[in-house]
Scaffold this motif. Structure first.
Motif, short mmCIF file in Angstrom:
data_model
loop_
_atom_site.label_atom_id
_atom_site.label_comp_id
_atom_site.label_asym_id
_atom_site.label_seq_id
_atom_site.Cartn_x
_atom_site.Cartn_y
_atom_site.Cartn_z
N UNK A 112 23.07 -16.94 25.93
CA UNK A 112 23.64 -16.33 27.15
C UNK A 112 23.81 -14.82 26.97
N UNK A 113 24.23 -14.41 25.78
CA UNK A 113 24.38 -12.97 25.50
C UNK A 113 23.01 -12.29 25.52
N UNK A 114 22.05 -12.94 24.90
CA UNK A 114 20.70 -12.37 24.83
C UNK A 114 20.12 -12.20 26.24
N UNK A 115 20.32 -13.21 27.06
CA UNK A 115 19.84 -13.15 28.44
C UNK A 115 20.52 -12.00 29.21
N UNK A 116 21.82 -11.86 29.02
CA UNK A 116 22.56 -10.79 29.72
C UNK A 116 22.07 -9.42 29.25
N UNK A 117 21.80 -9.29 27.95
CA UNK A 117 21.27 -8.02 27.42
C UNK A 117 19.89 -7.74 28.02
N UNK A 118 19.06 -8.77 28.06
CA UNK A 118 17.70 -8.59 28.60
C UNK A 118 17.77 -8.19 30.07
N UNK A 119 18.67 -8.80 30.82
CA UNK A 119 18.77 -8.47 32.25
C UNK A 119 19.29 -7.04 32.45
N UNK A 120 20.23 -6.63 31.60
CA UNK A 120 20.74 -5.25 31.69
C UNK A 120 19.62 -4.27 31.35
N UNK A 121 18.81 -4.62 30.37
CA UNK A 121 17.70 -3.74 29.97
C UNK A 121 16.67 -3.61 31.09
N UNK A 122 16.34 -4.74 31.72
CA UNK A 122 15.38 -4.68 32.83
C UNK A 122 15.94 -3.83 33.97
N UNK A 123 17.23 -4.00 34.23
CA UNK A 123 17.85 -3.23 35.32
C UNK A 123 17.80 -1.73 35.03
N UNK A 124 17.80 -1.36 33.75
CA UNK A 124 17.74 0.05 33.37
C UNK A 124 16.30 0.57 33.30
N UNK A 125 15.35 -0.32 33.58
CA UNK A 125 13.95 0.11 33.59
C UNK A 125 13.26 0.01 32.24
N UNK A 126 13.88 -0.70 31.30
CA UNK A 126 13.22 -0.94 30.01
C UNK A 126 12.43 -2.24 30.09
N UNK A 127 11.44 -2.37 29.20
CA UNK A 127 10.78 -3.65 29.00
C UNK A 127 11.51 -4.34 27.84
N UNK A 128 11.46 -5.65 27.82
CA UNK A 128 12.20 -6.37 26.77
C UNK A 128 11.28 -7.21 25.90
N UNK A 129 11.65 -7.31 24.64
CA UNK A 129 11.02 -8.28 23.73
C UNK A 129 12.12 -9.28 23.39
N UNK A 130 11.98 -10.49 23.89
CA UNK A 130 13.00 -11.51 23.71
C UNK A 130 12.59 -12.39 22.52
N UNK A 131 13.44 -12.41 21.48
CA UNK A 131 13.09 -13.15 20.25
C UNK A 131 13.70 -14.54 20.23
N UNK A 132 12.91 -15.48 19.79
CA UNK A 132 13.37 -16.86 19.59
C UNK A 132 12.74 -17.38 18.29
N UNK A 133 13.25 -18.47 17.78
CA UNK A 133 12.65 -19.05 16.57
C UNK A 133 13.59 -19.99 15.86
N UNK A 134 13.02 -20.99 15.21
CA UNK A 134 13.83 -22.02 14.54
C UNK A 134 14.12 -21.65 13.08
N UNK A 135 15.19 -22.22 12.55
CA UNK A 135 15.50 -22.08 11.12
C UNK A 135 14.69 -23.11 10.33
#
Ligand code: PGA
Length: 253
Positions: A112-135
């Protein structure tokens, strides 16, 4: 489907003093220029915040873009130690990485935090690299695809498009360990991520880039990027050496 243009992205993490950062950026910029305008890849470097301005200056006019490694969800305010997306944009960044596993582990960042950060970044006109991955534990328990789907669903920002959003699949067990996923292991997850993306964003999924990250080097990059659904790399250790980083870019061509 249009051909997806590979993105070669360096994540410098918490490395580099001013002199090293300038020299590394200048070295990358010079080699990038030698590829000319027809380079078959996009190139990005993500230095620590302290080096962003110097790196933006060092790569100016070279075709190398600059990104942050994290941002806050708020535009500004009482958040000591944090940096907002508009600040990154103002400093010359085009991208920001969100949800790197080191942020998820060191700072307890949830989807949820990552999504909120990504949405704030898009709103500021940045592109985002959203990271995911298993342990490793999750992989050994047979949960790899479920974990990646869950993180993707929870972290993907509203308004994600092929132009403003890149996914990075980074198996935690491969980050900084020298243990790289085999091309088959990586492709299996990338294909599952793209299939899941189809359900989330429809046809855009075919054009959205999915990067592999985790001990990528010049010696394994070509095989990884030859896989159907691997569209470049998010590179840590090997992005700190000009020749290694450029060697990976050469493998994209
Ligand atoms: P690595 O890091 O290339 O050093 O494994 C990749 C990353 O964490 O982005």
């Amino acid at each position: 489907m249009t051909a997806r243009r590979p993105l070669i992205a360096g994540n410098w993490k918490m490395n580099g003093l001013l002199a090293d950062g300038r020299a590394l950026a200048a070295g990358v910029a010079e080699k990038r220029k030698a590829f000319g305008e027809s380079a078959p890849f996009d190139m990005l470097v993500c230095p620590p915040f302290t080096l962003v301005t110097a790196v933006v200056d060092a790569v100016a006019g070279s075709g190398v873009e600059v990104g942050g490694q994290d941002c806050h969800t708020a535009e500004k305010g009482a958040h000591t130690g944090d940096v907002g997306p508009a600040m990154l944009k103002d400093a010359g960044c085009a991208y920001v990485i969100v949800g790197h596993s080191e942020r998820r582990t060191d700072h307890g960042e949830t989807d949820a935090v990552v999504k909120a950060k990504a949405e704030a970044a898009l709103a500021a006109g940045l592109k985002v690299i959203v990271c995911i991955g298993e342990t490793l534990e999750e992989r050994e328990a047979g949960q790899t695809l479920d974990v990646n789907k869950r993180q993707l669903n929870g972290s993907l920002p509203a308004g994600a498009s092929a132009e403003n959003c890149v996914i990075a699949y980074e198996p935690v067990w491969a980050i900084g360990t020298g243990k790289v996923a085999t091309p088959e292991q990586a492709q299996e997850v990338h294909a599952a991520i793209r299939a899941e993306l189809k359900g989330l964003v429809g046809g855009i999924a075919e054009d959205m880039r999915i990067l592999y990250g985790g001990s990528m080097k010049p010696g394994n990059a070509a095989e990884l990027m030859a896989q159907t659904d691997i569209d470049g790399g998010l590179i840590g250790g090997a992005s700190l050496k000009v020749d290694d980083f450029i060697g990976i870019a050469e493998a994209a061509g």
